[in-house]
Enzyme design. Structure first.
Site, PDB file in Angstrom:
ATOM      1  CG  ASP A 293     -17.565-103.235  88.672  1.00  0.00           C
ATOM      2  OD1 ASP A 293     -16.524-103.888  88.865  1.00  0.00           O
ATOM      3  OD2 ASP A 293     -18.139-102.583  89.563  1.00  0.00           O
ATOM      4  CD  GLU A 336     -15.792-107.868  89.120  1.00  0.00           C
ATOM      5  OE1 GLU A 336     -15.064-108.057  90.112  1.00  0.00           O
ATOM      6  OE2 GLU A 336     -16.720-107.053  89.121  1.00  0.00           O
TER       7      GLU A 336
END
Length: 586
Positions: A293, A336
């Site tokens: 993330d 990401e």
């Protein structure tokens, strides 16, 4: 674990040494807290009375063997430091009690014998295989009436989830973070227990059982991992030993916009902690991939390109990813990353960060922006659909329509689309055909496949009742039909990284909003798709002859076009408003 590796930031197995480990009919506890004045262990076996730990010389490593401690009992560390007496959960703890409580739980993480050897031996990073990912929040996919919070346990949901993935042709499940976290509304992205599967859904063994079951059904499992920041709850990592051990010492870069603490990558013990946590989920739970993330927060200071690259964070990412690949050659590392930083998916020895895939957030933003516009506005926006192929081969991409696109007032995918109720669904079918035909692996958040109109809420189950309504039910059928085509058509995945796999046939003829491209792989006959993104019927003539295989406007998908009884090749097609076709070369 070799201590020197830990101090030098080279350890990937720190969890085998730190934490609470059953040993000789008791449990040995170890924690790293170099600035602590003293540390005690309190737990169920000693009636929460302080038992002092001892430090090995000036190593910063504190240790205590407790003969009476047992698996499944709770414990905490009491740390005396510059900030006084503070009770902490174990940074390397393998379990935690349910929020708002925070005691760690002794777990025997070696208790389960996996039976997925066949899967593990044949799995790959799927470069030349189909990958259709179902992103899910485990607690709100379905709700359990027998649980006060509405949650199913990891293993209890396995059968339903497996059956659903098979029905919808999902090859992998991506779980939003399962490491323990205090605030339900953070969805797990603000972590306190980096080695603890959240107790919301059960124990470590139950999570291992879920992954094992997925593998035995031929379905991969990916887990979200958060290496950028951590929750500020006082029992967690913040000021762990009375000093900024895990975080930056200055608030300018030490605190994120989410009110969390940013990890400091120049401290080698923190590197060992994070890369050991990543390895832990691959090693002890057999996850097939890690989606990292907020990678932009590591690449640039505070995620801001104007602040420049964070060289220590880049060094950490390269070391961690190369190390994880060495330990798990068939596991996937997914970034990401919303930046244009180059070579994210290139190997470290070529100057890259060595991720296997990067989320193509540019494709996502451009595509959804295009679908929000009127038919007339789209005439001037052809680049929204074509630009992705100008840069596509610079990285290895994954196309995401994730949870971030269906929350916080952004509206759901179907609701974003311009037009009436019926027009939204007609265009939604075309959007998904475009997604499945476009090069790159696929990811959809739960609920996309049934065209949910309500934004996702972590406290509520998906609106499964929608399948009682024809528009939603037939769209779900269409989604499954696309999945079948994608999984069974090598032209759509085998040459994803090869420019020869993609060729435009027609690009926005200004007044028509018609696009077409074909996909190829080796000596196989090309397949193609043609899209009418206008509100007018368009007549299409092609140089080659094609066999119509799927039409988004067929009556069985709630369209108005009759499905032909016999498949014939032709170079002439009628595309009703907002409809698209999938064809195979004669």
């Amino acid at each position: 674990m070799k201590r020197q590796d830990f101090y030098e930031g080279k350890a990937f197995d720190a969890y085998t040494y730190f934490g609470a480990h059953p040993q000789n009919a008791g449990v040995i506890f170890r924690t790293y807290a170099p600035q602590a004045q003293s540390i005690c262990v309190i737990g169920e076996w000693n009636h929460w009375q302080e038992e002092p730990m001892s430090q090995d010389a000036q190593s910063g490593i504190w240790e205590l063997y407790c003969r009476d401690a047992e698996v499944n009992q709770m414990y905490k560390y009491v740390i005396y430091g510059a900030n006084g007496r503070v009770e902490h959960c174990d940074p390397y703890g393998f379990g935690m009690e349910l929020r708002p409580n925070y005691a760690s739980i002794i777990r025997d993480i070696d208790a389960l014998s996996f039976t997925d050897a066949s899967w593990m031996n044949q799995r790959s990073r799927n470069f030349d295989q189909p990958m259709n990912i179902y992103e899910m929040h485990l607690g709100s996919w379905k709700t359990n009436d027998q649980d006060e919070n509405g949650w199913f346990c990891y293993d209890a949901i396995a059968n339903d989830l497996i059956a659903y993935c098979i029905e919808n042709h999902f090859t992998h499940v991506e779980f939003m973070p399962l490491s323990e976290y205090p605030f339900d509304g953070s969805w797990g992205y603000q972590t306190t227990g980096h080695f603890s599967p959240t107790s919301r859904y059960g124990s470590a063994k139950q999570l291992q059982t879920l992954v094992n079951a997925l593998h035995n059904a031929g379905i991969g499992a990916i887990i979200d991992f958060v290496p950028a920041h951590f929750a500020t709850d006082p029992y967690g990592l913040k000021l762990y030993d009375g000093s900024q051990l895990y975080e930056y010492p200055t608030s300018d870069v030490g605190e994120s916009e989410w009110g969390t603490c940013n990890f400091i990558y120049s401290r080698y013990e923190v590197r060992s902690f994070l890369q050991s946590a990543a390895n832990y989920w691959l090693d002890m739970y057999h996850f097939d991939g890690i989606r990292m993330d907020a990678v932009s927060r590591l690449i640039y200071w505070m995620g801001d390109e104007n602040r420049g690259v964070n060289p220590k964070a880049i060094e950490f990412l390269q070391q961690m990813n190369a190390g994880l690949h060495a330990l798990h050659p068939s596991a996937m590392l997914i970034a990401e990353d919303s930046t244009a930083y180059p070579n994210v998916t290139k190997p470290v020895n070529e100057g890259g960060l060595e991720f296997d895939y990067k989320w193509d957030l540019g494709w996502m933003n451009d595509t959804l922006d295009y679908m929000m516009k009127t038919s007339d506005e789209r005439k001037e926006l052809s680049s929204k659909l074509t630009f992705s192929m100008y840069y596509f081969y610079k990285e290895r991409y994954l196309l995401p329509l994730s949870h971030d696109e269906v929350v916080h007032g952004k509206r759901t995918i179907v609701d974003k689309i311009y037009g009436s109720y019926e027009e939204k669904f007609a265009q939604l079918r075309s959007l998904y055909l475009y997604m499945m035909m476009h090069p790159g692996k696929k990811l959809n958040f739960m609920g996309n496949e049934i065209a949910m109109f309500r934004e996702w809420d972590e406290t509520k189950a998906l609106d499964w009742f929608l399948l009682k309504y024809p528009m939603h039910d037939t769209f779900h059928d269409f989604f499954k039909a696309l999945g079948t085509i994608y999984q069974s058509t090598p032209q759509l995945y085998e040459w994803d990284d090869d420019p020869r796999s993609f060729e435009w046939i027609t690009i926005n003829e200004k007044e028509t909003n018609v696009y077409g491209f074909k996909r190829s792989a080796g000596t196989l006959k090309p397949v193609a798709a043609f899209f009418n993104f206008s509100n007018q019927t368009q007549t299409l003539h092609t140089e080659d002859k094609w066999v119509l295989t799927l039409h988004t406007d067929w009556e069985r998908f709630n369209g108005s076009t009759k499905e032909p009884e016999e498949k014939k090749s032709t170079d002439h097609f009628i595309l009703p408003p907002f409809s698209s076709i999938y064809v195979v070369m004669e």
